[in-house]
Design a protein around this motif. Structure first.
Motif, PDB file in Angstrom:
ATOM      1  N   LYS A 128      -1.549  -6.785   4.348  1.00  0.00           N
ATOM      2  CA  LYS A 128      -0.499  -5.830   3.986  1.00  0.00           C
ATOM      3  C   LYS A 128       0.541  -6.499   3.099  1.00  0.00           C
ATOM      4  O   LYS A 128       1.000  -5.918   2.102  1.00  0.00           O
ATOM      5  CB  LYS A 128       0.163  -5.299   5.258  1.00  0.00           C
ATOM      6  N   GLN A 129       0.909  -7.713   3.426  1.00  0.00           N
ATOM      7  CA  GLN A 129       1.901  -8.433   2.632  1.00  0.00           C
ATOM      8  C   GLN A 129       1.415  -8.640   1.199  1.00  0.00           C
ATOM      9  O   GLN A 129       2.154  -8.380   0.237  1.00  0.00           O
ATOM     10  CB  GLN A 129       2.195  -9.782   3.281  1.00  0.00           C
TER      11      GLN A 129
ATOM     12  N   SER B 219      11.106  -5.150   3.921  1.00  0.00           N
ATOM     13  CA  SER B 219       9.916  -4.628   4.574  1.00  0.00           C
ATOM     14  C   SER B 219       9.235  -5.791   5.290  1.00  0.00           C
ATOM     15  O   SER B 219       8.957  -6.832   4.676  1.00  0.00           O
ATOM     16  CB  SER B 219       8.977  -4.020   3.526  1.00  0.00           C
TER      17      SER B 219
ATOM     18  N   THR C 209      -1.230 -10.616   6.629  1.00  0.00           N
ATOM     19  CA  THR C 209      -1.195 -11.108   5.244  1.00  0.00           C
ATOM     20  C   THR C 209      -1.812 -10.101   4.290  1.00  0.00           C
ATOM     21  O   THR C 209      -1.423 -10.036   3.121  1.00  0.00           O
ATOM     22  CB  THR C 209      -1.934 -12.450   5.140  1.00  0.00           C
TER      23      THR C 209
ATOM     24  N   PHE D  90       6.205  -7.635   7.479  1.00  0.00           N
ATOM     25  CA  PHE D  90       4.747  -7.561   7.507  1.00  0.00           C
ATOM     26  C   PHE D  90       4.169  -8.305   8.709  1.00  0.00           C
ATOM     27  O   PHE D  90       4.540  -9.441   9.007  1.00  0.00           O
ATOM     28  CB  PHE D  90       4.160  -8.156   6.227  1.00  0.00           C
ATOM     29  N   ARG D  91       3.209  -7.668   9.362  1.00  0.00           N
ATOM     30  CA  ARG D  91       2.513  -8.261  10.498  1.00  0.00           C
ATOM     31  C   ARG D  91       1.208  -8.945  10.071  1.00  0.00           C
ATOM     32  O   ARG D  91       0.674  -9.759  10.826  1.00  0.00           O
ATOM     33  CB  ARG D  91       2.213  -7.173  11.534  1.00  0.00           C
TER      34      ARG D  91
ATOM     35  N   ALA E 209       6.601  -2.466   8.402  1.00  0.00           N
ATOM     36  CA  ALA E 209       5.724  -1.827   7.420  1.00  0.00           C
ATOM     37  C   ALA E 209       4.451  -1.245   8.022  1.00  0.00           C
ATOM     38  O   ALA E 209       4.030  -0.143   7.657  1.00  0.00           O
ATOM     39  CB  ALA E 209       5.367  -2.829   6.322  1.00  0.00           C
ATOM     40  N   GLU E 210       3.829  -1.957   8.940  1.00  0.00           N
ATOM     41  CA  GLU E 210       2.568  -1.456   9.495  1.00  0.00           C
ATOM     42  C   GLU E 210       2.769  -0.404  10.571  1.00  0.00           C
ATOM     43  O   GLU E 210       1.815   0.299  10.924  1.00  0.00           O
ATOM     44  CB  GLU E 210       1.742  -2.613  10.060  1.00  0.00           C
TER      45      GLU E 210
ATOM     46  N   GLU F 215       1.482  -5.320  -0.777  1.00  0.00           N
ATOM     47  CA  GLU F 215       2.828  -4.847  -1.096  1.00  0.00           C
ATOM     48  C   GLU F 215       3.509  -5.744  -2.133  1.00  0.00           C
ATOM     49  O   GLU F 215       4.251  -5.259  -3.000  1.00  0.00           O
ATOM     50  CB  GLU F 215       3.671  -4.779   0.173  1.00  0.00           C
TER      51      GLU F 215
END
Length: 417
Positions: free
Chosen positions: A147-148, A140, A145, A142-143, A295-296, A151
């Motif tokens: 969201k990262q 997955s 941090t 990530f754009r 992911a985003e 997750e």
């Protein structure tokens, strides 16, 4: 003499069920209106998702729901004309997705997922389909941090509670894994346990050939013709070769299960999430090494035998409404920004319908009000993942063996007392 059995539906669930019944000495005929594996099982991201112990819930965040309302996203799209019909299902789906209820559902759902790799391995080896399988997980991307971090925290929880394996990748790690990937990704999460399938349709066909080697047969027929046998015992289906009789029938009809069960007086709140895919060539010498989700943005890229498969999120619409691949167009535009995709390889987008229950768990078990009838449908996003595990469970229950898993959580009676 062994009991004769009709399995209605020749997707991955039906074919797997037919195999396990044939292994136990049943005389089995698999019936579908199309050739095996050409409906929902044909188009998916090609993942056997050992990490997928938590089913996809309905968003609970009001701000996110408002953003979905604008209907301009890749991960979800809806037909306004279908909303009134969909509201009862979506309401129940939202209710079951409450945090505490969702966590309880995940614990009940997990045993099926936890056995997904082992049960597929059995059939992969038996069918000689090893060349279709990769065992290096998926990632997955990530754009941001934020969201990262969220997750990775969830991955750590799943690792502790369910033994799921994962690896956090930095920006530099990701660049080494995917040198042709563009875009300002801050890192990635790599799920280590899942297997990937380079041709999902080819896997279903390999399982079918194994089923036929066990003495099983395939017949072309329509499930809408299902009726009790004239004698009052058993079932009959019309096929291209004429009427077909059997003592027992299994309904593995995916999103069409509601049609057959409603005629028999059952009321399963079965919804569908439609999805699309398209294959692309890679430009120049570009290579995509991993199955990868943005992911985003909510789309998936998978390096399959036919090309790089782009899959969309969920479309909420009438099951049989014409294709409206607006999500695919949105996803393609973004995907071309992060990876050098060349020409489309399919004449038109593929569309399929995932069969979903509001509590996010499949329906597996004996029909509550009909002798000689069994259900195996409603696997949502995890049909490919759960085919062999479901097939084994149904076959064990049907033949009087002790099931290798407790099937109580997935029983049909939860919707039809």
């Amino acid at each position: 003499m062994s009991k004769s059995t009709i399995v209605l539906g020749a997707g991955i669930i039906g074919v797997s069920t037919a195999i396990h019944l044939a292994r136990r000495g049943r005389s089995v005929i698999l019936v579908d209106r199309r050739t095996p594996g050409e409906e929902t099982s044909f188009g998916n991201a090609g993942l056997i998702q050992r990490e997928g112990v938590v089913p996809y819930g309905f968003p609970q965040d009001i701000g996110l729901l408002i953003r979905y309302g604008f209907n301009n996203r890749i991960d979800a799209h809806y037909h306004a004309s279908a909303l009134f019909k969909l509201v009862p299902f979506l309401g129940r789906y939202w209710w079951h997705s409450n945090k505490s209820r969702h966590q309880a559902i995940a614990k009940a759902y997990a045993p099926l997922i936890e056995n997904s790799i082992l049960e597929h391995q059995d059939l992969i080896e038996a069918s000689g389909a090893q060349q279709l399988i990769r065992k290096d997980g998926w990632m997955s991307l990530f754009r941001t941090t934020g969201k990262q971090d969220a997750e990775l925290a969830e991955a750590e929880r799943l690792a502790k509670e369910y033994g799921v394996g994962y690896q956090a990748l930095t920006r530099e790690d990701l660049a080494r894994e995917e040198p042709h990937l563009r875009g300002d990704f801050v890192g990635a999460l790599k799920w280590k346990d899942p297997w990937s399938v380079t041709d999902p349709h080819g896997l279903t066909k390999a399982y079918l050939q194994y089923f036929q080697s066990l003495g099983g047969r395939f017949a072309s027929g329509d499930a809408s013709s299902l009726a009790p046998r004239a004698s009052g015992h058993g079932w009959q289906v019309m096929t291209s070769d004429g009427p077909l009789d059997a003592d027992v029938v299994v309904l593995a009809l995916g999103p069409w299960a509601e049609d057959a069960t409603r005629k028999l007086g059952y009321r399963f709140p079965l919804g569908v999430k439609r999805g699309y895919h398209m294959h692309y060539a890679a430009a120049g010498n570009a290579v995509l090494n991993n199955w990868a989700m943005d992911a985003e943005r909510g789309y998936f890229l998978a390096p399959m035998d036919r090309g790089i498969r782009l899959t969309t999120g969920a479309e909420f619409a009438d099951r049989d409404a014409p294709k409206s691949p607006v999500q695919l167009a949105r996803a393609e535009k973004v995907a071309r920004e992060i990876f050098p995709l060349a020409e489309r390889l399919d004449a038109e987008p593929w569309m399929g319908a995932r069969p979903c229950t509001p509590d996010m768990m499949p329906v597996i078990g004996k029909a509550p009000r009909h002798e000689g009838m069994w259900f195996a449908f409603g696997h949502a996003h995890h049909g490919l993942t759960l085919g062999p595990a479901t097939g084994r469970l149904v076959a064990e229950m049907m033949t009087g063996e002790k099931p290798f898993l407790d099937p109580t959580a997935w029983r049909p009676e939860r919707f039809n007392p």
